[in-house]
Motif scaffolding. Structure first.
Motif, mmCIF file in Angstrom:
data_model
loop_
_atom_site.group_PDB
_atom_site.id
_atom_site.type_symbol
_atom_site.label_atom_id
_atom_site.label_comp_id
_atom_site.label_asym_id
_atom_site.label_seq_id
_atom_site.Cartn_x
_atom_site.Cartn_y
_atom_site.Cartn_z
ATOM 1 N N ASP A 48 28.164 -0.780 -16.112
ATOM 2 C CA ASP A 48 28.719 -1.731 -17.080
ATOM 3 C C ASP A 48 27.698 -2.171 -18.117
ATOM 4 O OD1 ASP A 48 31.092 -1.478 -15.761
ATOM 5 O OD2 ASP A 48 31.185 -3.551 -15.070
ATOM 6 N N CYS A 49 26.424 -2.169 -17.790
ATOM 7 C CA CYS A 49 25.394 -2.577 -18.747
ATOM 8 C C CYS A 49 24.412 -1.453 -19.088
ATOM 9 C CB CYS A 49 24.602 -3.765 -18.217
ATOM 10 S SG CYS A 49 25.580 -5.261 -18.013
ATOM 11 N N HIS A 50 24.141 -0.548 -18.158
ATOM 12 C CA HIS A 50 23.111 0.473 -18.376
ATOM 13 C C HIS A 50 23.664 1.782 -18.919
ATOM 14 C CE1 HIS A 50 19.654 -1.685 -16.675
ATOM 15 N NE2 HIS A 50 20.570 -2.284 -15.921
ATOM 16 N N THR A 51 24.981 1.897 -19.071
ATOM 17 C CA THR A 51 25.598 3.077 -19.681
ATOM 18 C C THR A 51 26.258 2.624 -20.986
ATOM 19 O OG1 THR A 51 26.019 4.076 -17.517
ATOM 20 C CG2 THR A 51 27.319 4.906 -19.372
ATOM 21 N N PRO A 52 25.852 3.218 -22.129
ATOM 22 C CA PRO A 52 26.449 2.795 -23.404
ATOM 23 C C PRO A 52 27.967 2.969 -23.411
ATOM 24 C CG PRO A 52 24.562 4.238 -23.772
ATOM 25 C CD PRO A 52 24.865 4.285 -22.306
ATOM 26 N N PHE A 53 28.645 2.001 -23.987
ATOM 27 C CA PHE A 53 30.092 2.066 -24.110
ATOM 28 C C PHE A 53 30.477 2.823 -25.376
ATOM 29 C CE2 PHE A 53 32.269 -1.363 -21.391
ATOM 30 C CZ PHE A 53 31.384 -1.191 -20.367
ATOM 31 N N VAL A 54 31.614 3.500 -25.304
ATOM 32 C CA VAL A 54 32.258 4.129 -26.448
ATOM 33 C C VAL A 54 33.723 3.694 -26.414
ATOM 34 C CG1 VAL A 54 30.725 6.131 -26.588
ATOM 35 C CG2 VAL A 54 32.742 6.239 -25.125
ATOM 36 N N ASN A 96 27.485 -2.625 -25.236
ATOM 37 C CA ASN A 96 27.318 -3.410 -24.011
ATOM 38 C C ASN A 96 25.957 -3.140 -23.355
ATOM 39 O OD1 ASN A 96 28.684 -5.506 -22.654
ATOM 40 N ND2 ASN A 96 28.985 -4.191 -20.884
ATOM 41 N N THR A 97 24.960 -2.798 -24.189
ATOM 42 C CA THR A 97 23.621 -2.498 -23.676
ATOM 43 C C THR A 97 22.539 -3.370 -24.303
ATOM 44 O OG1 THR A 97 23.379 -0.752 -25.334
ATOM 45 C CG2 THR A 97 24.138 -0.079 -23.135
ATOM 46 N N ALA A 98 22.902 -4.281 -25.200
ATOM 47 C CA ALA A 98 21.931 -5.179 -25.824
ATOM 48 C C ALA A 98 22.537 -6.581 -25.862
ATOM 49 C CB ALA A 98 21.582 -4.723 -27.238
ATOM 50 N N TYR A 99 21.678 -7.583 -25.623
ATOM 51 C CA TYR A 99 22.151 -8.953 -25.471
ATOM 52 C C TYR A 99 21.171 -9.903 -26.126
ATOM 53 C CZ TYR A 99 24.088 -6.004 -21.916
ATOM 54 O OH TYR A 99 24.663 -4.938 -21.281
ATOM 55 N N ALA A 100 21.706 -10.909 -26.796
ATOM 56 C CA ALA A 100 20.867 -11.924 -27.428
ATOM 57 C C ALA A 100 21.303 -13.290 -26.928
ATOM 58 C CB ALA A 100 21.006 -11.850 -28.947
ATOM 59 N N GLY A 101 20.323 -14.132 -26.660
ATOM 60 C CA GLY A 101 20.600 -15.474 -26.184
ATOM 61 C C GLY A 101 19.349 -16.319 -26.274
ATOM 62 N N PRO A 102 19.336 -17.463 -25.649
ATOM 63 C CA PRO A 102 18.171 -18.346 -25.705
ATOM 64 C C PRO A 102 16.884 -17.672 -25.184
ATOM 65 C CG PRO A 102 20.028 -19.457 -24.654
ATOM 66 C CD PRO A 102 20.432 -18.042 -24.870
ATOM 67 N N TRP A 103 17.017 -16.614 -24.403
ATOM 68 C CA TRP A 103 15.861 -15.893 -23.846
ATOM 69 C C TRP A 103 15.261 -14.897 -24.828
ATOM 70 C CZ3 TRP A 103 20.924 -15.096 -22.430
ATOM 71 C CH2 TRP A 103 21.478 -13.875 -22.802
ATOM 72 N N ILE A 105 16.060 -11.239 -27.147
ATOM 73 C CA ILE A 105 16.936 -10.070 -27.189
ATOM 74 C C ILE A 105 16.488 -9.119 -26.074
ATOM 75 C CG2 ILE A 105 17.795 -8.123 -28.546
ATOM 76 C CD1 ILE A 105 17.092 -9.763 -31.071
ATOM 77 N N SER A 106 17.415 -8.770 -25.213
ATOM 78 C CA SER A 106 17.109 -7.844 -24.122
ATOM 79 C C SER A 106 17.994 -6.609 -24.248
ATOM 80 C CB SER A 106 17.298 -8.518 -22.765
ATOM 81 O OG SER A 106 18.590 -9.073 -22.645
ATOM 82 N N TYR A 107 17.447 -5.502 -23.779
ATOM 83 C CA TYR A 107 18.130 -4.215 -23.835
ATOM 84 C C TYR A 107 18.213 -3.642 -22.425
ATOM 85 C CZ TYR A 107 16.886 -4.682 -28.753
ATOM 86 O OH TYR A 107 16.738 -5.142 -30.036
ATOM 87 N N ALA A 108 19.356 -3.078 -22.085
ATOM 88 C CA ALA A 108 19.519 -2.443 -20.776
ATOM 89 C C ALA A 108 18.559 -1.259 -20.688
ATOM 90 C CB ALA A 108 20.956 -1.991 -20.579
ATOM 91 N N PHE A 109 17.818 -1.196 -19.588
ATOM 92 C CA PHE A 109 16.776 -0.199 -19.365
ATOM 93 C C PHE A 109 17.375 1.155 -18.977
ATOM 94 C CE2 PHE A 109 13.338 1.678 -16.733
ATOM 95 C CZ PHE A 109 12.311 1.619 -17.660
ATOM 96 N N GLN A 144 14.792 -9.886 -18.160
ATOM 97 C CA GLN A 144 15.574 -10.907 -18.849
ATOM 98 C C GLN A 144 17.073 -10.805 -18.540
ATOM 99 O OE1 GLN A 144 14.086 -13.296 -20.549
ATOM 100 N NE2 GLN A 144 12.098 -12.368 -20.146
ATOM 101 N N PRO A 145 17.806 -11.902 -18.831
ATOM 102 C CA PRO A 145 19.265 -11.865 -18.694
ATOM 103 C C PRO A 145 19.833 -10.777 -19.601
ATOM 104 C CG PRO A 145 18.502 -14.108 -18.985
ATOM 105 C CD PRO A 145 17.327 -13.212 -19.240
ATOM 106 N N PRO A 146 20.985 -10.294 -19.271
ATOM 107 C CA PRO A 146 21.887 -10.711 -18.211
ATOM 108 C C PRO A 146 21.676 -9.968 -16.895
ATOM 109 C CG PRO A 146 23.046 -9.206 -19.647
ATOM 110 C CD PRO A 146 21.663 -9.380 -20.224
ATOM 111 N N MET A 147 20.544 -9.277 -16.733
ATOM 112 C CA MET A 147 20.289 -8.540 -15.488
ATOM 113 C C MET A 147 20.339 -9.504 -14.304
ATOM 114 S SD MET A 147 19.643 -5.798 -13.844
ATOM 115 C CE MET A 147 18.928 -5.316 -12.284
ATOM 116 N N PRO A 148 21.244 -9.294 -13.360
ATOM 117 C CA PRO A 148 21.415 -10.242 -12.254
ATOM 118 C C PRO A 148 20.456 -10.004 -11.085
ATOM 119 C CG PRO A 148 23.121 -8.584 -12.151
ATOM 120 C CD PRO A 148 22.305 -8.286 -13.384
ATOM 121 N N TRP A 149 19.192 -9.789 -11.386
ATOM 122 C CA TRP A 149 18.226 -9.525 -10.311
ATOM 123 C C TRP A 149 18.141 -10.677 -9.305
ATOM 124 C CZ3 TRP A 149 14.139 -12.591 -9.256
ATOM 125 C CH2 TRP A 149 13.714 -13.461 -10.244
ATOM 126 N N PRO A 150 18.370 -11.954 -9.696
ATOM 127 C CA PRO A 150 18.314 -13.002 -8.663
ATOM 128 C C PRO A 150 19.331 -12.795 -7.536
ATOM 129 C CG PRO A 150 18.131 -14.004 -10.824
ATOM 130 C CD PRO A 150 18.516 -12.561 -11.041
#
Length: 191
Positions: A48-54, A96-103, A105-109, A144-150
């Motif tokens: 859902d996050c690490h595979t680019p959407f089309v 669905n592979t890049a996200y921006a927020g208070p943290w 900009i993070s990119y799915a690895f 960084q978010p949104p990776m749910p590692w916790p």
């Protein structure tokens, strides 16, 4: 008498084989398993996050030809829109592979086993430590978010090692994901 001895010997050999098989099965729950890793990658929604959407016939869907390759390196994003306050405080790219927020900009690895741009150079220990500590490669910058590692850090060692084992079996895809960007920065951050 000879038949009885042969039968007894055969029975004893079968019992020894059964004990050996049972001992191996008894410890199976401790060993990493590629099949378990594939199952976990599926139910943990890694695609859902690490595979680019089309855009597919029913709307956005993961492009499985780029399975788990992370944010596409050729897809440069403009600065994210200003973040709103309140319940809408982050934005995501169409892939669905890049996200921006208070943290920032993070990119799915890239999770494929590519040696230069993915997990190919990572050891099993690095992978497990990354998920356990929330640090890239188990020791550098924070993941960084949104990776749910916790939540993922609560997996057992066998589960994490199984995910790693499965990720080593998928096709490597050369895809250099952009570096994480701190809040307010316009250049990639080096860690």
């Amino acid at each position: 008498m000879a038949r009885k001895l042969m039968f007894f010997g055969f029975t004893l050999a079968l019992a020894a084989v059964a004990v050996a098989i049972g001992a191996n099965r008894k410890n199976d729950w401790k060993r990493p398993s590629v099949a378990l890793g594939e199952h976990l990658v599926t139910i943990l929604a890694c695609n859902d996050c690490h595979t680019p959407f089309v855009m597919g016939p029913d709307g956005p869907e993961p492009d499985m030809t780029r399975m788990l390759s992370g944010h596409p390196e050729q897809f440069e994003l403009p600065e994210p829109p200003p973040l709103a306050e309140g319940p809408w405080i982050w934005a995501g790219a169409a892939t669905n592979t890049a996200y921006a927020g208070p943290w920032g900009i993070s990119y799915a690895f890239n999770l494929t086993p590519d040696e230069d741009t993915g997990l190919g150079a990572w050891t099993e220990e690095m992978f497990v430590q990354a998920i356990r500590t929330g640090r890239h490669m188990g020791q550098s910058r924070p993941i960084q978010p949104p990776m749910p590692w916790p939540m993922y850090r609560n997996m057992t060692d066998r589960e994490l090692k199984s995910v790693y084992a499965y990720l080593r079996t998928i096709p490597p895809i050369h895809n250099r994901v952009p570096e994480y960007r701190e809040p307010g920065s316009t250049n990639a951050v080096d860690f």
